[in-house]
Design a protein around this motif. Structure first.
Motif, mmCIF file in Angstrom:
data_model
loop_
_atom_site.group_PDB
_atom_site.id
_atom_site.type_symbol
_atom_site.label_atom_id
_atom_site.label_comp_id
_atom_site.label_asym_id
_atom_site.label_seq_id
_atom_site.Cartn_x
_atom_site.Cartn_y
_atom_site.Cartn_z
ATOM 1 N N ASP A 188 36.731 39.148 40.779
ATOM 2 C CA ASP A 188 37.653 38.606 39.779
ATOM 3 C C ASP A 188 38.305 39.717 38.964
ATOM 4 O OD1 ASP A 188 35.552 38.370 37.134
ATOM 5 O OD2 ASP A 188 34.652 38.021 39.097
ATOM 6 N N PHE A 189 37.549 40.792 38.692
ATOM 7 C CA PHE A 189 38.126 41.922 37.964
ATOM 8 C C PHE A 189 39.279 42.538 38.751
ATOM 9 C CE2 PHE A 189 38.469 46.451 37.103
ATOM 10 C CZ PHE A 189 38.522 46.511 35.717
ATOM 11 N N LEU A 190 39.062 42.807 40.043
ATOM 12 C CA LEU A 190 40.105 43.445 40.847
ATOM 13 C C LEU A 190 41.267 42.503 41.126
ATOM 14 C CD1 LEU A 190 37.883 45.464 43.346
ATOM 15 C CD2 LEU A 190 39.253 46.365 41.455
ATOM 16 N N ALA A 191 40.980 41.216 41.345
ATOM 17 C CA ALA A 191 42.065 40.248 41.538
ATOM 18 C C ALA A 191 42.952 40.185 40.306
ATOM 19 C CB ALA A 191 41.487 38.877 41.862
ATOM 20 N N CYS A 192 42.329 40.132 39.132
ATOM 21 C CA CYS A 192 43.107 40.103 37.891
ATOM 22 C C CYS A 192 43.827 41.422 37.648
ATOM 23 C CB CYS A 192 42.196 39.769 36.711
ATOM 24 S SG CYS A 192 41.623 38.053 36.677
ATOM 25 N N SER A 193 43.226 42.530 38.091
ATOM 26 C CA SER A 193 43.885 43.834 37.945
ATOM 27 C C SER A 193 45.182 43.880 38.752
ATOM 28 C CB SER A 193 42.942 44.950 38.411
ATOM 29 O OG SER A 193 41.809 45.046 37.577
ATOM 30 N N LEU A 194 45.142 43.369 39.970
ATOM 31 C CA LEU A 194 46.356 43.328 40.786
ATOM 32 C C LEU A 194 47.429 42.461 40.139
ATOM 33 C CD1 LEU A 194 44.659 42.908 44.277
ATOM 34 C CD2 LEU A 194 46.045 44.870 43.568
ATOM 35 N N LEU A 195 47.028 41.298 39.653
ATOM 36 C CA LEU A 195 47.999 40.390 39.036
ATOM 37 C C LEU A 195 48.522 40.928 37.718
ATOM 38 C CD1 LEU A 195 46.131 37.067 39.856
ATOM 39 C CD2 LEU A 195 48.280 37.862 40.880
ATOM 40 N N ALA A 196 47.662 41.597 36.949
ATOM 41 C CA ALA A 196 48.109 42.196 35.696
ATOM 42 C C ALA A 196 49.144 43.286 35.966
ATOM 43 C CB ALA A 196 46.929 42.768 34.925
ATOM 44 N N HIS A 197 48.890 44.103 36.993
ATOM 45 C CA HIS A 197 49.862 45.136 37.370
ATOM 46 C C HIS A 197 51.191 44.515 37.776
ATOM 47 C CE1 HIS A 197 52.043 48.081 39.672
ATOM 48 N NE2 HIS A 197 51.745 47.475 40.806
ATOM 49 N N LEU A 198 51.147 43.448 38.558
ATOM 50 C CA LEU A 198 52.377 42.841 39.055
ATOM 51 C C LEU A 198 53.171 42.126 37.974
ATOM 52 C CD1 LEU A 198 51.285 41.318 42.482
ATOM 53 C CD2 LEU A 198 52.677 43.341 42.094
ATOM 54 N N HIS A 199 52.473 41.457 37.055
ATOM 55 C CA HIS A 199 53.161 40.540 36.158
ATOM 56 C C HIS A 199 53.136 40.948 34.689
ATOM 57 C CE1 HIS A 199 53.459 37.995 39.644
ATOM 58 N NE2 HIS A 199 52.151 37.917 39.753
ATOM 59 N N GLY A 200 52.156 41.757 34.282
ATOM 60 C CA GLY A 200 52.117 42.216 32.894
ATOM 61 C C GLY A 200 51.958 41.113 31.871
ATOM 62 N N VAL A 201 51.205 40.061 32.226
ATOM 63 C CA VAL A 201 51.039 38.916 31.324
ATOM 64 C C VAL A 201 49.594 38.844 30.848
ATOM 65 C CG1 VAL A 201 52.902 37.636 32.429
ATOM 66 C CG2 VAL A 201 50.551 37.340 33.253
ATOM 67 N N PRO A 202 49.306 38.118 29.775
ATOM 68 C CA PRO A 202 47.935 38.045 29.249
ATOM 69 C C PRO A 202 46.954 37.422 30.241
ATOM 70 C CG PRO A 202 49.510 37.272 27.611
ATOM 71 C CD PRO A 202 50.268 37.417 28.890
ATOM 72 N N ILE A 203 45.688 37.798 30.061
ATOM 73 C CA ILE A 203 44.587 37.218 30.831
ATOM 74 C C ILE A 203 43.710 36.436 29.869
ATOM 75 C CG2 ILE A 203 42.561 37.676 32.266
ATOM 76 C CD1 ILE A 203 43.872 40.371 33.009
ATOM 77 N N GLN A 204 43.465 35.168 30.160
ATOM 78 C CA GLN A 204 42.545 34.360 29.358
ATOM 79 C C GLN A 204 41.319 34.032 30.197
ATOM 80 O OE1 GLN A 204 44.668 30.933 27.842
ATOM 81 N NE2 GLN A 204 45.950 32.177 26.476
ATOM 82 N N ARG A 205 40.146 34.182 29.595
ATOM 83 C CA ARG A 205 38.880 33.930 30.296
ATOM 84 C C ARG A 205 38.302 32.618 29.751
ATOM 85 N NH1 ARG A 205 34.836 36.976 30.608
ATOM 86 N NH2 ARG A 205 34.756 37.109 32.884
ATOM 87 N N ARG A 206 38.583 31.541 30.505
ATOM 88 C CA ARG A 206 38.197 30.179 30.092
ATOM 89 C C ARG A 206 38.318 29.258 31.282
ATOM 90 N NH1 ARG A 206 42.909 27.412 30.204
ATOM 91 N NH2 ARG A 206 44.859 28.495 29.684
ATOM 92 N N ASP A 207 37.891 28.007 31.110
ATOM 93 C CA ASP A 207 38.099 27.014 32.151
ATOM 94 C C ASP A 207 39.578 26.642 32.213
ATOM 95 O OD1 ASP A 207 35.423 26.932 32.776
ATOM 96 O OD2 ASP A 207 35.006 25.223 31.446
ATOM 97 N N PRO A 208 40.135 26.474 33.406
ATOM 98 C CA PRO A 208 41.533 26.061 33.503
ATOM 99 C C PRO A 208 41.684 24.563 33.243
ATOM 100 C CG PRO A 208 40.592 26.240 35.682
ATOM 101 C CD PRO A 208 39.519 26.712 34.720
ATOM 102 N N THR A 209 42.828 24.190 32.761
ATOM 103 C CA THR A 209 43.148 22.769 32.590
ATOM 104 C C THR A 209 43.862 22.257 33.841
ATOM 105 O OG1 THR A 209 45.321 23.227 31.623
ATOM 106 C CG2 THR A 209 43.431 23.169 30.110
ATOM 107 N N GLU A 210 44.009 20.956 33.934
ATOM 108 C CA GLU A 210 44.787 20.386 35.040
ATOM 109 C C GLU A 210 46.228 20.873 34.977
ATOM 110 O OE1 GLU A 210 43.766 18.626 37.623
ATOM 111 O OE2 GLU A 210 41.704 18.835 36.896
ATOM 112 N N GLU A 211 46.728 21.070 33.756
ATOM 113 C CA GLU A 211 48.096 21.579 33.601
ATOM 114 C C GLU A 211 48.201 23.004 34.142
ATOM 115 O OE1 GLU A 211 46.365 20.022 31.251
ATOM 116 O OE2 GLU A 211 47.529 18.162 31.075
ATOM 117 N N ASP A 212 47.171 23.814 33.889
ATOM 118 C CA ASP A 212 47.164 25.179 34.433
ATOM 119 C C ASP A 212 47.243 25.164 35.955
ATOM 120 O OD1 ASP A 212 46.857 26.450 31.918
ATOM 121 O OD2 ASP A 212 44.668 26.240 32.013
#
Length: 314
Positions: free
Chosen positions: A40-64
């Motif tokens: 999960d750390f490396l997956a989020c690292s790749l996405l953070a590099h690509l998109h530059g958006v915040p990371i929230q560590r919580r359960d996702p909602t149905e809307e998410d």
């Protein structure tokens, strides 16, 4: 900004970003709270590099889960790349050992190269999907040896990541994650370019000896590879299926004007300390695995390889 990734010097500002149309539409990355793991750390690292958006560590909602502008990683029970949902926990027990990192790499079109050329990926998948005992068996190492492969870097980064409920671009942890993601992406993309270059320019030499010939890969000097001449050679040899045939590599010395001679996979058929007194040799390691030479003449380079052949392998 120019950094050395541990593989090759890359000018990141000049490396093109992915041309996917949704690169700029992602608004948020959501992953699970609690303990963090490499996948999960490396997956989020790749996405953070690509998109530059915040990371929230919580359960996702149905809307998410329904929102393609939200990447849901390693949680949520859904794998749907179109909706940017990257969970693997709902896969059947006998499914291939794909983790969240695998799914993100697949979505980026980098998985096949990562699996082929990043030796750390398969064990990361095994650990996350099969557990440590099965991973140790597959790696053919004692179970206790797995702990020896961890370093303070692993522990600190995962613990710091786990301690945050939200990370954004102001966070030092987030900034390091972006560096990690950037290095992985650019390693894989520059490696693919280098493999294509080597396919066109690498030469195979056969060095006759008193016994079985030595096989060597030779790479001629060129401005195109001057930053890191040896980058990708091991991966190229494996990709060409010649790992059981090759004993030596000859490539331009980036620190000098000559060439480097080295053993491929530490072949014991060569000992470069045998040529340390030769007039064309600037340096030969006492343990015999590498030498730096001043000559550029292929005939002389082949002769140096021949002189480095061990008459009898002990």
């Amino acid at each position: 900004m120019r950094l050395f990734c541990g593989y090759v010097a890359v000018d990141f500002e000049n490396v093109p970003k992915p041309d996917s149309p949704d690169v700029m539409t992602i608004q948020l990355i959501v992953t699970h709270a609690g303990g963090a793991h490499k996948d999960d750390f490396l997956a989020c690292s790749l996405l953070a590099h690509l998109h530059g958006v915040p990371i929230q560590r919580r359960d996702p909602t149905e809307e998410d889960l329904a929102n393609p502008a939200v990447c849901v990683v390693d949680i949520g029970g859904v794998h749907d790349p179109e909706l940017k949902n990257f969970d693997h926990h709902q896969f059947p027990r006998d499914a291939p050992p794909l983790c969240a990192l695998s799914l993100v790499l697949q979505n980026m079109g980098l998985y096949d190269d990562a699996l082929a050329f990043c030796a750390w990926l398969r064990p990361a998948e095994w650990l996350d999907t099969l557990g440590p005992n099965e991973t140790a068996k597959l790696m053919e190492i004692p179970r206790a040896a797995l702990g020896s492969l961890n370093s303070p870097l692993d522990m600190t980064l995962l613990n710091r990541f786990a301690s945050h409920k939200e990370l954004d671009t102001d966070s030092p942890v987030y900034q390091v994650m972006c560096m990690v993601g950037e290095d992985i992406v650019n390693y894989l993309r520059t490696l693919r370019q280098r493999l294509d270059y080597l396919k066109e320019h690498a030469q195979y030499w056969t060095i006759e000896t008193d016994g079985e010939p030595i096989q060597a890969l030779f790479l001629e000097q060129s401005e195109a590879i001057a930053a890191d001449p040896s980058f990708g050679i091991h991966a190229f040899i494996e990709n060409e299926g010649k790992e059981d045939e090759m004993q030596a590599m000859v490539y331009p010395d980036r620190r000098g004007d000559g060439y480097g001679l080295s053993r491929y996979n530490d072949s014991q058929r060569l000992d470069f300390s045998q040529i340390e007194s030769h007039e064309n040799v600037r340096f030969a390691h006492k343990r015999g695995f590498v030498a730096k030479v001043s000559t550029k003449d292929p005939t002389q380079l082949k002769e140096l390889l021949r002189l480095a052949v061990v008459s009898e392998v002990g």
